[in-house]
Every structure is written in C-alpha cells, then in structure tokens.
Design an enzyme around this catalytic site. Structure first.
Site, PDB file in Angstrom:
ATOM      1  N   ASP A 385       0.861  -1.182   0.000  1.00  0.00           N
ATOM      2  CA  ASP A 385       0.000   0.000   0.000  1.00  0.00           C
ATOM      3  C   ASP A 385       0.897   1.231   0.000  1.00  0.00           C
ATOM      4  O   ASP A 385       2.101   1.138   0.276  1.00  0.00           O
ATOM      5  CB  ASP A 385      -0.886  -0.049   1.256  1.00  0.00           C
ATOM      6  N   LYS A 386       0.344   2.396  -0.288  1.00  0.00           N
ATOM      7  CA  LYS A 386       1.150   3.619  -0.270  1.00  0.00           C
ATOM      8  C   LYS A 386       0.873   4.463   0.966  1.00  0.00           C
ATOM      9  O   LYS A 386       1.751   4.670   1.799  1.00  0.00           O
ATOM     10  CB  LYS A 386       0.907   4.454  -1.529  1.00  0.00           C
ATOM     11  N   LYS A 556     -17.167  16.627  -1.294  1.00  0.00           N
ATOM     12  CA  LYS A 556     -15.735  16.640  -1.606  1.00  0.00           C
ATOM     13  C   LYS A 556     -15.293  15.193  -1.822  1.00  0.00           C
ATOM     14  O   LYS A 556     -15.827  14.251  -1.227  1.00  0.00           O
ATOM     15  CB  LYS A 556     -14.912  17.284  -0.495  1.00  0.00           C
ATOM     16  N   ARG A 588      -1.739  14.851  -2.388  1.00  0.00           N
ATOM     17  CA  ARG A 588      -3.062  14.209  -2.449  1.00  0.00           C
ATOM     18  C   ARG A 588      -4.112  15.283  -2.711  1.00  0.00           C
ATOM     19  O   ARG A 588      -4.146  16.304  -2.020  1.00  0.00           O
ATOM     20  CB  ARG A 588      -3.374  13.491  -1.132  1.00  0.00           C
ATOM     21  N   THR A 668      -2.439   1.383  -4.871  1.00  0.00           N
ATOM     22  CA  THR A 668      -2.953   2.531  -4.138  1.00  0.00           C
ATOM     23  C   THR A 668      -4.247   3.038  -4.764  1.00  0.00           C
ATOM     24  O   THR A 668      -4.537   2.768  -5.932  1.00  0.00           O
ATOM     25  CB  THR A 668      -1.901   3.664  -4.100  1.00  0.00           C
ATOM     26  N   GLY A 669      -4.995   3.775  -3.989  1.00  0.00           N
ATOM     27  CA  GLY A 669      -6.203   4.407  -4.487  1.00  0.00           C
ATOM     28  C   GLY A 669      -5.968   5.825  -4.956  1.00  0.00           C
ATOM     29  O   GLY A 669      -6.901   6.506  -5.391  1.00  0.00           O
ATOM     30  N   ARG A 750      -5.608   4.215  -8.332  1.00  0.00           N
ATOM     31  CA  ARG A 750      -7.072   4.306  -8.324  1.00  0.00           C
ATOM     32  C   ARG A 750      -7.722   2.922  -8.175  1.00  0.00           C
ATOM     33  O   ARG A 750      -8.666   2.583  -8.875  1.00  0.00           O
ATOM     34  CB  ARG A 750      -7.574   4.988  -9.594  1.00  0.00           C
TER      35      ARG A 750
END
EC number: 7.6.2.1
Length: 1058
Positions: A385-386, A556, A588, A668-669, A750
């Site tokens: 993961d990041k 948001k 981010r 990662t997302g 993503r």
C-alpha cells in the site's frame, strides 16, 4: 420459481427483539463467550484426532500396533516411545494454550454488568445478559455485547467511543440514538427488527418498531455500540442488547478464517516421500532376498530347525512387516516436533529483536503465524500500500485552487503562486470565502470537550490561542485528510468550534489590519451526512444555513468522481489541469463542490432515504442510489492539495529489497500523477528507467494493441490505473500478468480494496512466485490475507491490518530486517534441520540394512532397543536442534550490507532435491565406513577385550552406535557457521549423555547390555576403532568445508553479479 423459492428459504429470517427482554430467559448464559477448542472431556480425543490427521503420525500408529504382533527382534517401544513423546509434547502445548484461553474467557464472562430490569438497576455477571436487556454502560466502561444505543447522558442524543479493541483506531467515534426516540421504563417499549449477526464491523441494518404505531425508526451502524468498544467522554449510556455471546460482531471476526501453508511444506513432503519410497524399496529387496534364502539356503542348514512354510499368506505378511518395522526408523516422525520448536524460537527471536521494536508506539514485531517464519526468506513479489505504509499518513494542508488561482498556505496567510502576493482570508473574494466555508462544514470531525479557558481581551491573541491547540488540538477525525483541512482553515481564521446537537458552529476571526475586532459566528444545521466509502470515494453533507435558511449540499472527493457530477464549466478543465500539477508534486488532491436544494428536493430525498433505510435487504444498494440521485448538478468550488510525508528510510528499504531480487508492486487508491511522483521520491521507480503508462484504456482492441506494444518494448516500469486493470482482469489476465512480472516495478493507481485482492490472486495463480503484501489500513486486509505472507503495519489508520496479518511491524523500514535477516535465517535453519534429520536417520538405518547381508536377511535389529529409544530424543537431537535454531551463515550486518545474498535462498534452493541427494549420499558413505570398519575389525580376529574374550553381538551394535553418535555430533562442528560455547557444550553433553545412559544400563544384570560397555571402555582396540573410524567418516566433510570457506562469500556474490 421453485429454484427461486429454495434460494429465498436459505435466507435467515430477521431477528425480533423486544426492548426490555423476555422473562423466561433471564438465567440463560446467552452472553457467554467461549474461545477454547476443547473441554476437559474432549481434550484427549479431539487433540489426538487432529494429530492423527497427519499422515506420518497415522503411519507410525499403524506400525506401532503391528509391532506388538510381528517381529520380536525390535521392541514395540521403539516405535511407540517417539510417537508418544511427540504427541504428548504437542498435546501439552495445545493444552496450555487452551487453558490460557479458558482463564481469559472466565474473566470476561464473570465481569459485572449493570442492567435495567422491571425499572430497576441490578448488577449481574456478563454471561447472563440476554437479547432485549437494557444494559447500562458508564464512562470508561467496556460494552459487554452489541447494543443499540437508546439513551445517552441527559440532554444528549449521542455518545463517544473508542474502537481500539476492534480495529486499533484511537480516535473517538460518535454513536447516535434513534432519531426522536425517548426511552421509557419497564418492558414493552418497542421492538427492534434487525438482520441476523454478521461479521461486518461497518454495516448494520435494522429498524425500531414503536408500540404507538408510529412509523418505524431506521437503525444503522451509527446506532450500534459494538462489543469491545469503550465509552469515552459520556457519563452514562443505555442500550438494548441485540447480539450476545458468540454472535457479537467482535466474536464473529475472531473466528478462524483459514490457514496458510509455507512452501517449505512441499520440500518436507518431497523428502518424506523419498524416504518412504526408499524404505519400501529396501524392504521389498530384502524381503525377496529373504525368500530366496529360505527357499535355497535354509534347507541346507538343518541346525536352524525345520523350514517354515514361507508361502503361507500369514508368513508372507509377517515377513514383509518385519522388514517394514525394522526400517520405519528411516522416516523421522520426531522431525515435526523439532520443526515446531524451531518455529517457536524463530517467533521469539523476531518478537524480541530490538531493531524491530518501535519505542514511540511500544510496538514489537508480532508473529501471528509462526508456520510461515521460513517463508519470509522466499518472497520475490512484494505488494505494498502507499498511504500510511510508504508515507506517514500525517496530512498537511499545503495548496488549494480557487477563483482560478493557486494558493500555498503559509502559516496564517495564503501565497498566490501566480503573483507572489501574500493574502489573508479576509482579502480574498467571496468565491474563495465560500470555498473555505465549504471545507469547514463538509466533514464529520468532532471536538473533544475540554476545560474552558478565559477569553483574552485581544482578538489576535484569541486567534493565536486557538491556533495553539485550544480547539484545534481537540479535533477528533476518522480521516487525517479532514483534520488537516480543518487545521488549515483554522490557521486562516475560520475555526470549526464544534456542534451542539445538529448545529455546527463556525467562527470567523478578523484578519490582521482589517480594522475589525469582533468575530463573526456562522451556524449551520446539519440535516444529513452522506458517508464516505472506498466505493463512493466522496462524502457529502446537507446543511441548512441558519442565517438565510438556504439548504446546501456540499461534496468533496476524488476529482474523477466529483467532476462528472458537476455542471459543465470551463473551470472544470482549469481545475483538472491544476490538480494534475499538484499530483506531479506528490500531493493528495480533493475536489470540492456544492449545490442548493429546494424544500421539495430535500423532502423527496428524506422520503426516499427513510424508505431505503428501513429495508433489511439490499439496504446499501438502495441508499447508494438515493445518494447518487441528489449528488448531481454540482457547482465546482475548487480543489485542495495535501502533503503526506514519506516514512523514514523508505527509499533505502525499497532499494535494498530490489537488490535482494524482490519485484515491488505499489497498489494505491491515489491519482496516477500523485502515486507516480511518490514512487519517484521513495525510489520505488528506479532512476533513469522509462515508465510506461497504461491509463484509461477499456476498449478490448486498444488494450490488446497496447499490450503487444509493451511486450515488444520490454517495459521496465508499468504504471496502470483501476479502470484499465478492471478491463485487463476481465479480458487479458494472463497477458497482463506476464507483462507485469517482467517489469522491475509496477504502480497500480485508483484501485478499490477488491481490485488489490484480485491482483494478488492473479499473481498467486502463477505458482512460481511467493507473494507478500504489506499495508496499514482496513482497506488492505483482503490483500494481506490473500498473499502468501501478510504483513501489517500498526499505523495511524488503525491496527486492523496488523491484527489480520501473519506478521505485524511498526514501520515500513523494519521490513528490510524482517525479510533479509530473519527471513534468511529462518529459511536456512529449517532447511538444515530437515536435511540433517534425514541424514542422521540414513546413517542409523543404513547400518541395519547392511547387517541383513550377514544375518541371512532375518530382519534382526543390530542395535539394542535402548539405543533406538534414545537416539532421536537424547543422543543427537538436542545438539543439532539447538544449532538449527541459532546458526547464522552470515552475520546480520553482512546480510543487510549485501541484500543480494537473499537471492541465494530463492525457490528453496538450499533444500532442493540435489542438496537432499548429497546429504543422503553422505549418510550412505558414512554408514558404509562405520559398518565395514567394525566388520573388518571383528571378522578375522574378534578377541578385542582385555580379558581375552571375543566380542559379542551386543558389542558389535555398541561399536556401531558409538561411532554414529560421535560422528553425528561432530559433523555439527563442520556444518555450523556460527559456533558458541553453548553449541560446543551441547555437542559434548550429547556424547556424554550417550556414554552415561549406556554405562548405567550396562550395570543392569538382567539387561542385554550387562557388562558390555564396561568391557568396551576397557578395550584399547575398540577405542582405536572409535577414533580412526570417526576421523575417516569426517575427513571428506572437513575437506569440503575448507574448500567452501575459501570461496564462499566471493563466489556467492560473484554468481549474483553475473
């Protein structure tokens, strides 16, 4: 129709729970928690059943039973004692662990709990709480079962809890009472209808049906107090018990979810099969020779008695089993006990390694699956993961884009990056003010109540006091992003001061030089929160402005989610360009938008939402559709950019792991540009490498062409997004895997949690790779549990990943030591332990096989039974097991300095069939030397005792076992790389233990060894035999060791460099 009916019948009906409980069940222990595997009655049968499920154990059980009826030359105890010893040790270990769980259960079940029954409070044991009971929980108290919150401290409709026992998160979470519900006294206050218990900690569907006949009140996870959470900042809370005992969500999550096996099990099984096959071959050959001897030779020797009917079925069966019993010692049953012992010590070494201990969080390395210790040395694909893993997950508000300009936050001012002008919030236009007001209200942050302080006279000092943490320091947020945004707004003078029931209080402080001294209070009524989820990738709130009465929806989230929901505008393209620039800096990003709602739209939304919220099936899908309908037609306000600092030593760690031969995939997302620049900063993406982007390709033809292009280009770095991965996994999974596995680094952006898991599964199916996954958040759990090895980081996103993982560490940099040092040692040590076990069993059974040539193949045992009983347990087991759990082929410093040494263990090369064959051949060579040295000594002139007596049969067996014990122990000096005085002491103690036990047994006048060892020790020829034969056996090993030591490190590094 029939099939559909069957399907529906399998769905469990909803639970109906009367608030106030049911009198008839008052004394049932429905809230009893049991985590034990056994009871006093079931311990022995269940434990032995589980042990006999191992094929080797069951094999030895059959052999032991048969030995009582066949072949009196070997005592049944030779098979029975090792089997019992191993099983008793295993049973004791399991029993002590279960007894410890039993004591913990008793403490939990007998804890005192306050309940309200018949309008009166009474104290009972926790195990007697039943569904429907009204349970009272006080401040700092733990919730004993899953409760629907019905009442909180006077004047409040909510309470605060910490969920550290569930997911490790220490921030406060808010639990609400059902809207407009008042708890009365006694029974008959309504009925809770809810779904049966599920292990999902983040979902609950139910409704509260009122006796008055009014509309049912929806119940969600926001109304549920889960067992294990702790009440904070609330004097008293009352809830209705719904899930109790083993049906609570905590207990459902504590159950066994599956077992991973290490790749070492494969080579252990291969070795065992090879030994069994070898044993069967030897038994068959010896049996056939025996039949030939009985048919041709025995009849010529009348002094042996009348010949037996060797063609009878029973005689054939008995003769074959006699040889099988004689050589079953070739299969090392006690090896499994030593393997468990080695794993326990390996777990202990990792847990107590100070380099894997984080003093700040008091977090040592945790091992939840010791059977995977050696697998740490076999990893070649690492999924990471990041956020929170490679980065600290400590967010800082650094940039924003609003009114067509980019601003950088500098303390209490905004720096316009286009003009270089420094501005305060009061100098910005109305659109910018709206943007920051949106940030200050679009969140779910709580302000922890604290002691009030006197208000300073100067407004600037009041503002300074707020900036120094009087309010900001008490922000409790479930997301670090939200907290960072509110802290940024507060530094500009727009402070969220908390909420009173549903009223949000925002205070705007005057800017320096603005001429004003008074503050302005903004108040908004929060009407609804549209929660964030990893699938939605956004959150929204519906508010009513208390000044104007206007109803606003603020939203948001990720720009690729927000932009399609906004009205067409040139600002969309401008903002997208700026977000891309922020992402290239590794920041981010979030997009912020809003819209107005009319009273009719709000009423329609409420009606649709309330209808969806009382459904017990498909509630999530219905609510998602409701949210989707209202989050449309938004006006874009701007974008924010947050900085997430890298973890310490993350770059050095990734470089070292890449040098060790690991291919690292970051899943990662985050946005592609953000993740790519973080990848460059942390050195995941090697410098001077050419990245290949595969982004937003979903058409099959285009995707196929791009894959072919990349295959021809021999891509080194692959950057890919979630939409493309979804298409690849559907249409070209094999081609994608082949391409990605050839790359040095892969960056997937993503992604949803499910996609992370699917990628790990895809690589696991290739069979040739050992995967490890590391992460720190609940969204990483599926990936961690799917990989061969799951490593959790006890981070800021909670400890759920650490608790679900096989290994848990505090920081990413510790991964280097965990793999390169402990992984290397554990993998090397287990291989040595298994190989040495096979080697020593070959020596002792090889001499028995050679003896058959000289005893007419009669299946006679050449050793006294005492030697076979103690050989595996005392004579050699302790010395080599201690070496196996402590040996170091290289120092820790050298392993960290030369990560390339990790590659030498890849694919279990240290335990290949070639290495196994060399150990077996070495064992055969030594057993030939030992046997024929003794045979030659006694063949022509066997008067070897000082008293002039000839050597007996027991003397011959003692000669063999003496050299076997000495050679087996001294060989450890030649194969060891890390010797200590304790190693030498164990080796010497093992040899002395053999001599002592043999001497004591030889004093027994009724024993077969009576006076044999006394004569042995007094015989000079036997001492010379022992010394010369031992030296002859170890000489080849000594020569090989000298040659290997001369070229060991340079040769290893040279091969890797090639």
């Amino acid at each position: 129709m029939g099939a559909e009916g069957k399907k529906m019948s399998k769905v469990d009906p909803p639970l109906r729970i009367e608030i106030g409980g049911i009198e008839g069940h008052r004394k049932q222990s429905l809230n009893r928690v049991t985590t034990t595997k056994y009871t006093w009655l079931t311990f022995l049968p269940l434990n032995f059943y589980e042990q006999f499920r191992r094929a080797v154990y069951f094999y030895f059980l059959i052999i032991t039973i048969v030995s009582f009826f066949v072949n009196d030359t070997i005592s049944p105890l030779v098979s029975l004692l090792p089997l019992l010893f191993v099983m008793i040790i295993t049973a004791l270990k399991e029993g002590l662990e279960d007894f410890s769980r039993s004591k913990s259960d008793k403490l939990v079940n007998t804890a005192k709990v306050t309940v309200i029954r018949n309008g009166k409070e009474e104290v009972i044991a926790s195990q007697f709480v039943i569904p429907g009971d009204l349970v009272v929980v006080r401040n700092e108290g733990d919730v004993p079962c899953d409760l629907v919150l019905l009442q909180s401290s006077p004047g409040s409709s909510k309470c605060h809890v910490t969920t550290a026992n569930l997911d490790g998160e220490t921030n406060l979470k808010t639990i609400l009472t059902p809207h407009n519900y008042e708890l009365g006294s006694g029974m008959g206050q309504g009925c809770i209808v809810c779904e049966p218990a599920t292990p999902d900690l983040y979902s609950f569907n139910g409704r509260l049906e009122l006796k008055s006949g009014e509309a049912a009140l929806p119940l969600t996870i926001d109304n549920l107090l889960l067992r294990g959470v702790r009440l904070k900042g609330t004097d008293r809370a009352v809830g209705c018990a719904i899930y109790t005992g083993m049906h609570t969500k905590l207990q459902l999550n504590s159950r066994y979810t599956g077992n991973k096996s290490a790749s070492s099990e494969k080579y252990i099984n291969r070795f065992m099969v090879a030994l069994i096959v070898g044993m069967v071959v030897v038994v068959v050959v010896l049996y056939l020779i025996q039949r030939h001897k009985e048919a041709k030779i025995v009849p010529t020797m009348p002094y042996l008695g009348p010949p037996t009917n060797f063609n009878s079925a029973w005689q054939i069966f008995e003769d074959f089993l006699s040889f099988l019993l004689l050589f079953n010692y070739m299969v090392p049953i006690s090896a499994y006990m030593n393997i468990e012992l080695y794993r326990i010590f390996g777990m202990h070494f990792m847990h107590n390694d100070l380099h894997l201990y984080d003093e700040e969080t008091d977090q040592p390395c945790r091992v939840n699956a010791s059977n995977l210790n050696e697998e740490l040395g076999q990893v070649n694909i690492l999924f990471s993961d990041k956020t929170g893993t490679l980065t600290k997950n400590l967010m800082k508000f650094v940039n924003c884009y609003v009114s067509g300009q980019s601003f950088q936050l500098q303390k209490t001012q905004l720096l316009c990056q286009d003009t270089g002008e420094q501005l305060e919030l009061g100098k910005l236009d109305a659109e910018a003010s709206i943007f920051f007001e949106a940030l200050s209200v679009c969140h779910t942050v709580e302000v922890l109540q604290g002691a009030a302080s006197e208000k300073p006279a100067e407004s600037t000092s009041e503002r300074s006091r707020l900036m120094n943490g009087d309010i900001v320091g008490r922000y409790q947020a479930s997301s670090p992003d939200e907290k960072a945004l509110l802290e940024g707004c507060a530094s500009l003078g727009l402070v969220f001061e908390g909420q009173d029931k549903d009223i949000l209080h925002i205070r705007r402080y005057p800017w320096a030089g603005g001429g004003g001294t008074s503050t302005e209070e903004l108040r908004y009524e929060r009407l609804h929160v549209l929660e964030f989820s990893s699938e939605r990738k956004r959150m929204s709130v519906i508010l009513r402005d208390c000044q104007s009465g206007t109803i606003w929806l603020y939203s948001k989230g990720a720009e690729n989610i927000i932009f399609p929901r906004c009205k067409p505008s040139p600002r969309l393209e401008q903002t997208d360009e700026q977000i891309t620039k922020y992402a290239k800096e590794g920041l981010r990003t979030l997009a912020v938008a809003r819209r107005t709602l009319s009273e009719e739209e709000l009423a329609s939304f409420k009606a649709e939402y309330n209808n969806a919220n009382i459904q017990l099936s498909n509630r999530s899908e219905l609510i998602a559709k409701c949210y989707e309908a209202v989050e449309m037609g938004l006006d874009l306000l701007g974008a924010t950019a947050l900085e997430d600092a890298l973890q310490e030593q993350v770059g050095e760690t990734l470089e070292a792991l890449q040098r060790a031969g690991l291919k690292i995939w970051v899943l990662t997302g985050d946005k592609v540009e953000t993740a790519f620049n973080i990848g460059l900063a942390c050195r995941h993406i090697p410098p001077n490498s050419k990245p290949h982007f595969v982004v937003n390709l979903t058409e099959v033809s285009v995707l196929k062409a791009r894959l072919q292009e990349l295959e021809a280009a021999e891509a080194e770095v692959l950057v890919i997004d979630g939409a493309t991965i979804a298409a690849l996994l559907k249409h070209f999974p094999r081609e994608f895997a082949d391409l990605a596995l050839r790359c040095r680094a892969v960056l997937c952006c993503r992604l949803s949690p499910l996609q992370k898991c699917e990628i790990v599964t895809l690589v696991k199916k290739r069979k040739k790779h050992i995967t490890a996954a590391i992460g720190d958040g609940a969204n990483d759990v599926s990936m961690i549990q799917e990989a061969h090895i799951g490593i959790g980081i006890a981070g800021r996103e909670g400890k759920q990943a650490a608790r679900c993982a096989d290994f848990a560490i505090a920081r990413f940099e510790m991964l280097q030591r965990l793999l390169l040092v402990h992984g290397h040692y554990n993998s090397q040590r287990l291989a040595f332990l298994v190989l040495f076990y096979c080697y020593k069993n070959i020596i002792i059974t090889g001499c028995m096989a050679l003896f058959q040539v000289y005893d007419l193949f009669s299946a006679t045992n050449v050793y006294n039974s005492l030697y076979l009983w103690l050989f595996d347990i005392v004579y050699i087991s302790f010395s080599f097991t201690y070496l196996a759990i402590s040996d170091k082929h290289y120092s820790e410093e050298k392993l960290l300095r030369h990560p390339e040494l990790y590659k030498t263990l890849a694919h279990n090369r240290q335990a290949s069939m070639g290495v196994f064959t060399l150990w077996i051949l070495n064992g055969f060579l030594q057993c030939f030397i030992i046997f024929y040295f003794a045979y030659c000594l006694l063949n022509d002139e066997n008067v070897v005792h000082n008293v002039g007596q000839t050597a007996s049969f027991q003397t011959f067996g003692t000669m063999l076992i003496t050299v076997i014990v000495i050679v087996g122990n001294l060989k450890l000096l030649l194969v060891a790389r890390y010797l200590t005085y304790l190693n030498l002491g164990m080796i010497l103690a093992s040899i002395l233990a053999f001599m002592l036990t043999t001497y004591l047994y030889n004093l027994d006048t009724s024993g077969e060894l009576y006076d044999v060892y006394n004569q042995f020790l007094a015989s000079l020829p036997l001492w010379l035999y022992t010394i010369v034969c031992s030296a002859a056996c170890l000489l080849p090993d000594f020569v090989v060791k000298v040659i290997n030591d001369m070229f060991r490190v340079p040769r290893a590094l040279g091969k890797l460099a090639e």
